[in-house]
Design an enzyme around this catalytic site. Structure first.
Site, short mmCIF file in Angstrom:
data_model
loop_
_atom_site.label_atom_id
_atom_site.label_comp_id
_atom_site.label_asym_id
_atom_site.label_seq_id
_atom_site.Cartn_x
_atom_site.Cartn_y
_atom_site.Cartn_z
N ARG A 108 1.00 -1.16 -0.11
CA ARG A 108 0.02 0.03 0.17
C ARG A 108 0.97 1.16 0.09
NH1 ARG A 108 -2.06 3.78 0.24
NH2 ARG A 108 -4.13 4.59 1.27
N ASP A 143 -12.85 -2.04 -4.87
CA ASP A 143 -13.68 -1.50 -3.95
C ASP A 143 -14.99 -1.19 -4.51
OD1 ASP A 143 -13.22 0.29 -1.09
OD2 ASP A 143 -14.78 1.23 -2.30
N TYR A 185 -23.40 6.52 -0.91
CA TYR A 185 -22.14 7.64 -1.14
C TYR A 185 -22.30 8.53 -2.21
CZ TYR A 185 -19.97 4.11 2.10
OH TYR A 185 -19.66 3.72 3.13
O1 CP3 Z 1 -12.82 -7.49 1.84
C1 CP3 Z 1 -11.46 -7.49 1.05
O2 CP3 Z 1 -10.38 -7.69 1.63
C2 CP3 Z 1 -11.36 -6.94 -0.67
C3 CP3 Z 1 -11.37 -5.67 -0.73
C4 CP3 Z 1 -12.50 -4.46 -0.31
C5 CP3 Z 1 -12.38 -3.09 0.02
N1 CP3 Z 1 -13.48 -2.49 0.23
C6 CP3 Z 1 -10.93 -2.90 0.23
C7 CP3 Z 1 -10.63 -1.71 0.84
C8 CP3 Z 1 -14.00 -4.65 -0.25
C9 CP3 Z 1 -14.87 -6.06 -0.39
C10 CP3 Z 1 -14.50 -3.47 0.18
C11 CP3 Z 1 -16.02 -3.05 0.22
C12 CP3 Z 1 -16.45 -2.01 0.59
N2 CP3 Z 1 -15.83 -0.50 0.45
C13 CP3 Z 1 -17.75 -1.63 1.25
C14 CP3 Z 1 -18.40 -2.65 1.45
C15 CP3 Z 1 -18.26 -3.33 2.79
C16 CP3 Z 1 -18.09 -2.73 4.13
O3 CP3 Z 1 -16.71 -2.72 4.61
O4 CP3 Z 1 -18.95 -2.29 4.51
C17 CP3 Z 1 -17.71 -0.22 1.43
C18 CP3 Z 1 -18.84 0.45 2.17
C19 CP3 Z 1 -16.51 0.39 0.80
C20 CP3 Z 1 -16.24 1.98 0.56
C21 CP3 Z 1 -15.00 2.28 1.31
N3 CP3 Z 1 -13.68 1.85 0.90
C22 CP3 Z 1 -14.86 2.96 2.52
C23 CP3 Z 1 -15.98 3.59 3.11
C24 CP3 Z 1 -13.41 3.07 2.80
C25 CP3 Z 1 -12.87 4.03 3.85
C26 CP3 Z 1 -12.97 3.29 5.10
C27 CP3 Z 1 -11.91 2.52 5.70
O5 CP3 Z 1 -11.81 1.42 5.91
O6 CP3 Z 1 -10.81 2.86 5.37
C28 CP3 Z 1 -12.92 2.26 1.86
C29 CP3 Z 1 -11.43 2.21 1.75
C30 CP3 Z 1 -10.81 0.79 1.47
N4 CP3 Z 1 -11.41 -0.28 0.86
C31 CP3 Z 1 -9.93 0.22 2.21
C32 CP3 Z 1 -9.67 -1.20 1.99
C33 CP3 Z 1 -8.54 -2.28 2.31
C34 CP3 Z 1 -8.89 0.84 3.23
C35 CP3 Z 1 -8.13 1.87 2.28
C36 CP3 Z 1 -6.45 2.05 2.75
O7 CP3 Z 1 -5.97 0.93 2.45
O8 CP3 Z 1 -5.89 2.80 2.57
#
Ligand code: CP3
Length: 353
Positions: free
Chosen positions: A47, A84, A160
């Site tokens: 990352r 995502d 969103y």
């Molecule tokens: O599950 C997995 O390992 C596969 C990858 C995956 C991610 N997001 C990677 C991610 C999946 C399946 C998601 C789904 C997702 N993304 C959802 C639905 C599931 C849930 O968790 O409720 C939603 C609402 C999102 C939108 C989203 N993406 C948000 C609100 C955020 C920020 C909040 C946070 O956790 O940081 C993300 C970022 C995100 N998506 C990260 C990851 C690993 C973190 C970002 C980073 O590494 O900097």
């Protein structure tokens, strides 16, 4: 059925896919939502190299690498492609950035002009890297390990898009649905079509099953749930199956009531993911004739560890004994989760009862 039997016909070689096909497997197949993520030091390293989150999502080699990391470390029964749910609006032309520590920022879609401005097709520059990453992962994944593709449910993605960011109560989308019902329906319709296309593309690239994340389904009244969550899900499943007739579908409607889950169980899906608040015994009684159940350890128990973790794992396994069950968390694993606790969880789930 034990794991060796599950690998025989008529069920598929993968214990995860066997449960989706109808088998009971013990110990249950196991994967974790957000299993590729910040609790892993090897993820944090890739990352950091990628610079920002979207670069990681859109660089197939890096996305494939972080997808495989939790499989190498823990041997989960399924990998979920690293991407995502907001890739879909991005591919429809909505501006998207992820600010460090602040979550997603989108150019908000608030009126008819915003909905009309959405692209007619998914931008290949955004979705093709996802399909390329899937092909790369499938090529090296063990045959018994399934690969899961995914998308957000139209309702959750719309929350969103309308707010332009995550909100506490999803009020902007709820208000749009109430004040401008026809416009909101058009937005949902566009997302249904885009979801079918994106899921079909992932299956064509090598995904063995798909999961549809409806993180915010719990904030809707029962009538609105039927209209904005259940009905779009039914259409997505039908549209996807018209292209890929046999692909298993898991729905994860976080916070939905048992009555709401019953509506979803009739949408043609193979499994329902339960969050940690679900009453497992009631869910099993009312749903397990129609769908497999996935879940539902509270991610905070995985942070706490010890008896708080071990006792609940034992209860989950007892409550689902003899049922079609895929072990998972009730929501995504949190970044602060100690690796030692994940190891303890893997041991506890794999232990024979
Ligand atoms: O599950 C997995 O390992 C596969 C990858 C995956 C991610 N997001 C990677 C991610 C999946 C399946 C998601 C789904 C997702 N993304 C959802 C639905 C599931 C849930 O968790 O409720 C939603 C609402 C999102 C939108 C989203 N993406 C948000 C609100 C955020 C920020 C909040 C946070 O956790 O940081 C993300 C970022 C995100 N998506 C990260 C990851 C690993 C973190 C970002 C980073 O590494 O900097």
């Amino acid at each position: 059925m034990d794991r060796s039997v599950a690998t025989r016909s008529p069920f598929r070689q993968s214990p995860f896919l066997a449960v989706l096909d109808g088998a009971v497997v013990d110990p249950p197949p196991f994967w974790m939502m957000r299993q590729a993520g910040r609790y892993l030091p090897e993820y944090r390293q890739v990352r950091a190299e990628a610079g920002d989150f979207l670069t990681l999502c859109y660089t197939p080699k890096l996305a494939a690498e972080v997808t495989l990391q939790p499989i190498r470390r823990y041997g989960f029964d399924a990998a979920i492609i690293f991407s995502d749910i907001l890739v879909v609006p991005h591919a429809l032309g909505v501006g998207l950035t992820f600010e460090a520590g602040e979550g997603p920022r989108l150019s908000p879609v608030t009126d008819a002009a915003g909905v009309a401005a959405l692209a007619d097709r998914l931008d290949p520059a955004k979705v093709d890297p996802v399909y390329a990453a899937i092909a790369q992962v499938r090529a090296v994944l063990p045959a018994e390990t399934a690969l899961i593709g995914f998308c957000g449910a139209p309702w959750t993605v719309a929350t969103y898009m309308v707010a332009g960011r995550g909100t506490d109560d999803q009020a902007p989308a709820r208000l749009m649905a109430l004040r401008e019902e026809a416009l909101f329906q058009t937005l949902i319709d566009r997302l249904v079509e885009a979801s079918i296309t994106h899921l079909a593309g992932q299956v064509a690239a090598g995904a063995d099953a798909v999961q549809i994340f409806d993180t915010w389904s719990g904030v809707l009244d029962p009538h609105s749930f039927g209209r904005w969550c259940a009905e779009p899900l039914r259409r997505i499943v039908a549209g996807l199956r018209a292209i890929h007739p046999d692909v298993p579908v898991i729905a994860f409607p976080k916070g939905a009531t048992l009555e709401a889950l019953e509506q979803l169980a009739d949408c043609g899906i193979n499994a329902i993911g339960l969050d940690w608040s679900a009453d497992r015994v009631a869910a099993r009684r009312r749903l397990s004739a129609k769908v497999a159940l996935q879940g539902n350890l509270d991610p905070l128990r995985l942070i706490a560890g010890g008896a708080a973790l071990e006792e609940e794992v034992a209860r989950i396994r007892a409550d689902f004994a003899g049922a079609r069950h895929i072990f998972n968390l009730g929501h995504g694993i949190r970044p602060e989760t100690p690796l030692a606790h994940v190891e303890a969880l893997v041991d506890a789930v794999r232990r024979s009862r």
